[in-house]
Structures are given as structure tokens and as C-alpha cells.
Scaffold this motif. Structure first.
Motif, PDB file in Angstrom:
ATOM      1  N   SER A  36       0.845  -1.184   0.000  1.00 15.12           N
ATOM      2  CA  SER A  36       0.000   0.000   0.000  1.00 15.12           C
ATOM      3  C   SER A  36       0.886   1.241   0.000  1.00 15.12           C
ATOM      4  O   SER A  36       1.878   1.322   0.718  1.00 15.12           O
ATOM      5  CB  SER A  36      -0.909  -0.001   1.232  1.00 15.12           C
ATOM      6  OG  SER A  36      -0.138  -0.033   2.421  1.00 15.12           O
ATOM      7  N   GLY A  37       0.530   2.217  -0.833  1.00 13.54           N
ATOM      8  CA  GLY A  37       1.356   3.398  -1.004  1.00 13.54           C
ATOM      9  C   GLY A  37       2.368   3.280  -2.116  1.00 13.54           C
ATOM     10  O   GLY A  37       3.077   4.246  -2.408  1.00 13.54           O
ATOM     11  N   GLU A  38       2.438   2.118  -2.757  1.00 13.84           N
ATOM     12  CA  GLU A  38       3.402   1.892  -3.832  1.00 13.84           C
ATOM     13  C   GLU A  38       2.754   2.184  -5.182  1.00 13.84           C
ATOM     14  O   GLU A  38       1.529   2.154  -5.320  1.00 13.84           O
ATOM     15  CB  GLU A  38       3.908   0.446  -3.776  1.00 13.84           C
ATOM     16  CG  GLU A  38       5.124   0.171  -4.621  1.00 13.84           C
ATOM     17  CD  GLU A  38       5.641  -1.240  -4.442  1.00 13.84           C
ATOM     18  OE1 GLU A  38       6.743  -1.541  -4.943  1.00 13.84           O
ATOM     19  OE2 GLU A  38       4.943  -2.054  -3.792  1.00 13.84           O
ATOM     20  N   SER A  39       3.580   2.442  -6.191  1.00 15.04           N
ATOM     21  CA  SER A  39       3.102   2.661  -7.557  1.00 15.04           C
ATOM     22  C   SER A  39       3.279   1.378  -8.353  1.00 15.04           C
ATOM     23  O   SER A  39       4.337   0.740  -8.286  1.00 15.04           O
ATOM     24  CB  SER A  39       3.861   3.800  -8.236  1.00 15.04           C
ATOM     25  OG  SER A  39       3.603   5.033  -7.594  1.00 15.04           O
TER      26      SER A  39
ATOM     27  N   PRO B 179      -3.504   3.876  -3.019  1.00 17.08           N
ATOM     28  CA  PRO B 179      -3.689   4.778  -1.870  1.00 17.08           C
ATOM     29  C   PRO B 179      -3.071   4.221  -0.595  1.00 17.08           C
ATOM     30  O   PRO B 179      -3.081   3.013  -0.341  1.00 17.08           O
ATOM     31  CB  PRO B 179      -5.222   4.893  -1.756  1.00 17.08           C
ATOM     32  CG  PRO B 179      -5.733   4.570  -3.123  1.00 17.08           C
ATOM     33  CD  PRO B 179      -4.779   3.560  -3.691  1.00 17.08           C
ATOM     34  N   ASN B 180      -2.515   5.137   0.211  1.00 16.39           N
ATOM     35  CA  ASN B 180      -1.855   4.717   1.455  1.00 16.39           C
ATOM     36  C   ASN B 180      -2.826   4.119   2.459  1.00 16.39           C
ATOM     37  O   ASN B 180      -2.474   3.205   3.214  1.00 16.39           O
ATOM     38  CB  ASN B 180      -1.134   5.913   2.094  1.00 16.39           C
ATOM     39  CG  ASN B 180      -0.043   6.474   1.199  1.00 16.39           C
ATOM     40  OD1 ASN B 180       0.510   5.765   0.368  1.00 16.39           O
ATOM     41  ND2 ASN B 180       0.257   7.749   1.366  1.00 16.39           N
ATOM     42  N   ASP B 181      -4.064   4.630   2.498  1.00 14.40           N
ATOM     43  CA  ASP B 181      -5.031   4.190   3.499  1.00 14.40           C
ATOM     44  C   ASP B 181      -5.939   3.075   2.994  1.00 14.40           C
ATOM     45  O   ASP B 181      -6.969   2.800   3.599  1.00 14.40           O
ATOM     46  CB  ASP B 181      -5.887   5.367   3.961  1.00 14.40           C
ATOM     47  CG  ASP B 181      -6.595   6.063   2.799  1.00 14.40           C
ATOM     48  OD1 ASP B 181      -6.289   5.726   1.633  1.00 14.40           O
ATOM     49  OD2 ASP B 181      -7.462   6.925   3.056  1.00 14.40           O
ATOM     50  N   SER B 182      -5.571   2.444   1.908  1.00 12.71           N
ATOM     51  CA  SER B 182      -6.414   1.383   1.371  1.00 12.71           C
ATOM     52  C   SER B 182      -6.241   0.101   2.177  1.00 12.71           C
ATOM     53  O   SER B 182      -5.150  -0.183   2.685  1.00 12.71           O
ATOM     54  CB  SER B 182      -6.073   1.129  -0.097  1.00 12.71           C
ATOM     55  OG  SER B 182      -4.700   0.796  -0.223  1.00 12.71           O
ATOM     56  N   PRO B 183      -7.283  -0.716   2.309  1.00  7.73           N
ATOM     57  CA  PRO B 183      -7.155  -1.991   3.037  1.00  7.73           C
ATOM     58  C   PRO B 183      -6.327  -2.984   2.234  1.00  7.73           C
ATOM     59  O   PRO B 183      -6.218  -2.875   1.010  1.00  7.73           O
ATOM     60  CB  PRO B 183      -8.609  -2.453   3.188  1.00  7.73           C
ATOM     61  CG  PRO B 183      -9.324  -1.815   2.049  1.00  7.73           C
ATOM     62  CD  PRO B 183      -8.665  -0.494   1.822  1.00  7.73           C
ATOM     63  N   PRO B 184      -5.740  -3.975   2.888  1.00  9.27           N
ATOM     64  CA  PRO B 184      -4.945  -4.969   2.161  1.00  9.27           C
ATOM     65  C   PRO B 184      -5.833  -6.037   1.529  1.00  9.27           C
ATOM     66  O   PRO B 184      -7.020  -6.154   1.844  1.00  9.27           O
ATOM     67  CB  PRO B 184      -4.059  -5.569   3.261  1.00  9.27           C
ATOM     68  CG  PRO B 184      -4.915  -5.476   4.489  1.00  9.27           C
ATOM     69  CD  PRO B 184      -5.707  -4.202   4.345  1.00  9.27           C
ATOM     70  N   SER B 185      -5.248  -6.797   0.644  1.00 10.46           N
ATOM     71  CA  SER B 185      -5.942  -7.967   0.102  1.00 10.46           C
ATOM     72  C   SER B 185      -6.101  -8.985   1.228  1.00 10.46           C
ATOM     73  O   SER B 185      -5.150  -9.300   1.943  1.00 10.46           O
ATOM     74  CB  SER B 185      -5.145  -8.574  -1.054  1.00 10.46           C
ATOM     75  OG  SER B 185      -4.981  -7.643  -2.094  1.00 10.46           O
TER      76      SER B 185
ATOM     77  N   PRO C  18      -0.390  -4.737   3.469  1.00  8.00           N
ATOM     78  CA  PRO C  18      -0.467  -3.525   4.302  1.00  8.00           C
ATOM     79  C   PRO C  18       0.910  -3.078   4.752  1.00  8.00           C
ATOM     80  O   PRO C  18       1.799  -3.890   5.013  1.00  8.00           O
ATOM     81  CB  PRO C  18      -1.328  -3.973   5.489  1.00  8.00           C
ATOM     82  CG  PRO C  18      -1.043  -5.441   5.606  1.00  8.00           C
ATOM     83  CD  PRO C  18      -0.825  -5.941   4.203  1.00  8.00           C
ATOM     84  N   LEU C  19       1.086  -1.786   4.842  1.00 10.29           N
ATOM     85  CA  LEU C  19       2.307  -1.198   5.374  1.00 10.29           C
ATOM     86  C   LEU C  19       1.941  -0.374   6.594  1.00 10.29           C
ATOM     87  O   LEU C  19       0.959   0.376   6.560  1.00 10.29           O
ATOM     88  CB  LEU C  19       2.997  -0.328   4.324  1.00 10.29           C
ATOM     89  CG  LEU C  19       4.412   0.162   4.644  1.00 10.29           C
ATOM     90  CD1 LEU C  19       5.338  -1.029   4.877  1.00 10.29           C
ATOM     91  CD2 LEU C  19       4.949   1.021   3.516  1.00 10.29           C
TER      92      LEU C  19
ATOM     93  N   LEU D  10       4.951   4.739   7.665  1.00  4.94           N
ATOM     94  CA  LEU D  10       4.807   5.504   6.435  1.00  4.94           C
ATOM     95  C   LEU D  10       4.688   7.001   6.722  1.00  4.94           C
ATOM     96  O   LEU D  10       5.263   7.828   6.002  1.00  4.94           O
ATOM     97  CB  LEU D  10       3.592   5.002   5.660  1.00  4.94           C
ATOM     98  CG  LEU D  10       3.470   5.464   4.204  1.00  4.94           C
ATOM     99  CD1 LEU D  10       4.699   5.064   3.410  1.00  4.94           C
ATOM    100  CD2 LEU D  10       2.223   4.878   3.568  1.00  4.94           C
ATOM    101  N   ASN D  11       3.969   7.362   7.766  1.00  6.09           N
ATOM    102  CA  ASN D  11       3.843   8.779   8.125  1.00  6.09           C
ATOM    103  C   ASN D  11       5.185   9.365   8.554  1.00  6.09           C
ATOM    104  O   ASN D  11       5.536  10.500   8.186  1.00  6.09           O
ATOM    105  CB  ASN D  11       2.808   8.953   9.228  1.00  6.09           C
ATOM    106  CG  ASN D  11       1.397   8.636   8.758  1.00  6.09           C
ATOM    107  OD1 ASN D  11       1.111   8.706   7.568  1.00  6.09           O
ATOM    108  ND2 ASN D  11       0.527   8.285   9.679  1.00  6.09           N
ATOM    109  N   GLU D  12       5.951   8.588   9.338  1.00  2.00           N
ATOM    110  CA  GLU D  12       7.274   9.064   9.745  1.00  2.00           C
ATOM    111  C   GLU D  12       8.199   9.215   8.549  1.00  2.00           C
ATOM    112  O   GLU D  12       8.992  10.162   8.468  1.00  2.00           O
ATOM    113  CB  GLU D  12       7.873   8.104  10.767  1.00  2.00           C
ATOM    114  CG  GLU D  12       7.130   8.065  12.099  1.00  2.00           C
ATOM    115  CD  GLU D  12       7.716   7.036  13.054  1.00  2.00           C
ATOM    116  OE1 GLU D  12       8.631   6.307  12.622  1.00  2.00           O
ATOM    117  OE2 GLU D  12       7.270   6.973  14.217  1.00  2.00           O
TER     118      GLU D  12
END
Length: 403
Positions: free
Chosen positions: A16-19, A140-146, A180-181, A186-188
């Protein structure tokens, strides 16, 4: 006849958060030489448009209510790339649709060159009468994982839609897996990347310019530091009659693919332990606010079993599978991990234990036993997608034929 091929050059697993990058090929398949000659109108194939976007579908159990209100993370744009009518799912995450091209004409025997000037897109025509479009999108960073649970399932797909002139819309769905990350990491990492302190310091033109690390790289480094740190914890397991065993767990944070290692010390025991079983379990629990009928499911992955009567020490090794989902929480469901212990102890005080000098020790034929259970929470994090892909086989190329 047009063939649409979607290929993931980096595999189907992402954080999550990756392109992600997807190569989409639109090819006009040539007619066989034995076919009847076609008219001029049938000599070329035309596509009115093509677009792509990422969808996250949520499948919920019938007992779990208010799915759309509880777990809708982003608004879903009403486009032609929605879920098909036979899918009983809610779209909880959807990226903005991106146009790949408009008014594409593929004619056999004709060579074309074209460049799309849109950001994050490149388009080239090949000599074999096809066009290759590279689709790049940010998860998206806040998306749920598979996740494939018993109460809730989250499934990700890249939806490529296209339409031939005067024909219905055709969809090609490419499944992907999102890990999930840790949001805190990720915020830090993003805060460190946004720090402009280094930019204000004088620069040396003779020194090599270092590549600036992305927030994702910094988050992965923080994840490595958390899971690599060893911090042994000791637990004294007791029951109503005395000490059963002292258990040592070398660390409490793990990544996918690691082994959970611990030791049992029976030298301090005052109660005879006949056997011990340890299993890795995940607890799936609904997190709907104000829901008095909380649903809970427990799944078991991996099991360790050892008959330990007369042993002084026993080593615990429980592997973590690569296909499971790490710990996460959404507005609808939460997932946590734990080690579940089962100790079978003997209530016989005069049981004869084997000794080193006993060449032929006969096990007792009748032993009165009792069982006690205990659960120990553990933290389970993601790992790099390349490592997960080594243990999970999946197709990275999907195909759609438009006749």
C-alpha cells in the motif's frame, strides 16, 4: 479481431502506497491466409477509447451489516468500469480513471508511431500491428490490504475497459495483491522526506549527488529495524498445582516468511508436562461502531507438537506462511495474530520419569492428565513484494479477445 493483453512486469504483489506499472497491448490479429478476402470496411479495426483504474472490492458475510457506510474509504466515480452485475460486492476503493487513448485505428500492413503526452503514460506502435500503453497508478496509502477471511474479503483488480465503435464496453480485470504497510512508519517516512533542512545546507559541486530515498524505501528500512530487533521475553506458565514451564520468545515482531522461534525450559517445572502444542492463529473480528452482535472468527496456520515427558528443553519453530495477511484494521474488520498454546499436564505425583542411565525405560500405561490453554499476542508485518512472490504462484499476464 482485437486482442487486449495486460502484463505486470514487476509481478502482481504490491505494498500500500506503492506505484504499480501495467503494460497493456492492443493488437489487431491478422486474418488467416485461407480466409475469404474482406471488404475495405473490414480491413481495419477501430476502438473508440480505452481507460484503466484500480478497484478494491469488499465481500462481506450476511451477518456483517452496514458495509457501505462503515468501510467506504473513497467515493466511487460512476463510470462504465464498475463491478459486473454478478458480483455481490461493494467498491470501497477506486482510483481515478485514466484515459489510455481515444479513437484508435489498427490496420494490418500499416506502420504508425504515436506518443501520448499525458503524465505517466507512454504509447508506442509496434511493427506487428499493435499498440503498447504503459499504465502507472499509485495505490492509496489508506487502502485496506488484500484479504480472504470468513467474515470479510478484500480483493484488488486493475480494470481495463475499452469499446469498439457501435459495440458494448468490454472489461479486462487483472487481479493484484496489496500488502499492508504500517501507517505509523509511512507517516514518519513522509515527514523525513518533506524535511527541507538538508536543502538549506551548502552543497559541494564536486561530490556525487546521492539519490533521495522515497518514503516507501524509508518505511521498509524502519520495518526491517523493527522485525530484526531481538528482545527476549520470558513467561512462567503455571496452573493451580505449580509451575509447568518457562517459555522464552526471542522477539515479538515478525515478517511474512519468517520462523517464530522460542524455547521451553522444563527444569524449573514442579508439574509434569506430557506434551505441548503450539499453533499460529489469526483472529478476525468486526469493528463496527455500536454493533452489539460482534462477529469473531479464528483461523489456524501451522502447528507445532511435541511429546515432552522427561525433557529438560524443547525448541519451538513455527513458520509464517507467505500467503497470509499481516495485522491490519479498517472501519469494518480487524485482524490480529497470536500463538495459541495447549499444555497437557499429568496429575499423577508419583509418575516415573526417564533418566540418562535408564537403558530401557517403560512409559506408564495409565496417566491422568488435564489440559490448559494460553494465548500470546504477536505482531505480524509485511515483507518485500519480491520475497512474497517467490512463494506464491500467479499469472502476471491476462488476455481479452474482442471479436
Amino acid at each position: 479481431m482485437i486482442e487486449v493483453i495486460a502484463k505486470l512486469p514487476r509481478g502482481h504483489i504490491y505494498l500500500s502506497g506503492e506505484s504499480l506499472e501495467c503494460h497493456v497491448t492492443f493488437a489487431h490479429l491478422p486474418s488467416p491466409t485461407s480466409a475469404v478476402a474482406q471488404s475495405h470496411e473490414d480491413a481495419f479495426e477501430s476502438l473508440a477509447w480505452a481507460s484503466a483504474q484500480i478497484h478494491c472490492y469488499c465481500f462481506a458475510d450476511s451477518k456483517v451489516t452496514r458495509v457501505a457506510d462503515a468501510d467506504k474509504l473513497s467515493p466511487y466515480p460512476g463510470t462504465a468500469l464498475g463491478p459486473s452485475t454478478n458480483e455481490n460486492a461493494k467498491v470501497v476503493v477506486s482510483t481515478k480513471p485514466k484515459i489510455l487513448f481515444c479513437d484508435l485505428r489498427l490496420s494490418p500492413g500499416q506502420t504508425k508511431t504515436c506518443t501520448i503526452d499525458y503524465i505517466q503514460f507512454s504509447c508506442t506502435y509496434c511493427s506487428n500491428y499493435c499498440v503498447l500503453v504503459t499504465y502507472v497508478e499509485h495505490i492509496p496509502n489508506d487502502s485496506p490490504p488484500s484479504y480472504r477471511g470468513q467474515l470479510v474479503k478484500y480483493s484488488y483488480k486493475i480494470t481495463v475497459g475499452t469499446q469498439r465503435v457501435n459495440s458494448p464496453v468490454r472489461l479486462l480485470r487483472v487481479p493484484i495483491r496489496v500488502l499492508p504497510l504500517c501507517e505509523t512508519l509511512l507517516n514518519e517516512a513522509m515527514a523525513l522526506c518533506n524535511d527541507t533542512t538538508d536543502e538549506l545546507t551548502p552543497t559541494n559541486p564536486f561530490m556525487e549527488v546521492k539519490r533521495k530515498e522515497s518514503p516507501l524505501d524509508i518505511a521498509l528500512q524502519g520495518l526491517q529495524n523493527i522485525t530484526a530487533r531481538r528482545n527476549p521475553n520470558y513467561y512462567m506458565i503455571t496452573n493451580g498445582r505449580g509451575k509447568v514451564v518457562r517459555f522464552c520468545l526471542f522477539k515479538s515482531a515478525y515478517r511474512l516468511g519468517e520462523d517464530i522461534i522460542g524455547t521451553f525450559d522444563f527444569t524449573v517445572a514442579t508439574v509434569s508436562c506430557v506434551q505441548v502444542s503450539v499453533s499460529l492463529q489469526c483472529e478476525e473480528k468486526t469493528t463496527l461502531a455500536g454493533d452489539c452482535n460482534e462477529q469473531k472468527r479464528i483461523l489456524t496456520f501451522g502447528n507445532f507438537h511435541e511429546v515432552c515427558l522427561g525433557y529438560d528443553y524443547v525448541q519451538l519453530i513455527v513458520p509464517i506462511p507467505l500467503h497470509v495477511t499481516p495485522e491490519f484494521a479498517t472501519k469494518l474488520v480487524g485482524l490480529s495474530w497470536r500463538l495459541h498454546f495447549e499444555f497437557v499436564t499429568s496429575t499423577n505425583r508419583d509418575i516415573a520419569l526417564p533418566k540418562m542411565e535408564d537403558a530401557h525405560w517403560q512409559a506408564p500405561g495409565d496417566v491422568t492428565v488435564e489440559t490448559m490453554v494460553w494465548s500470546l499476542p504477536v505482531k505480524l508485518y509485511s515483507t518485500t513484494p519480491n520475497q512474497v512472490a517467490q512463494g506464491v504462484v500467479s499469472h502476471v499476464e491476462n488476455k481479452l479477445v474482442i471479436r
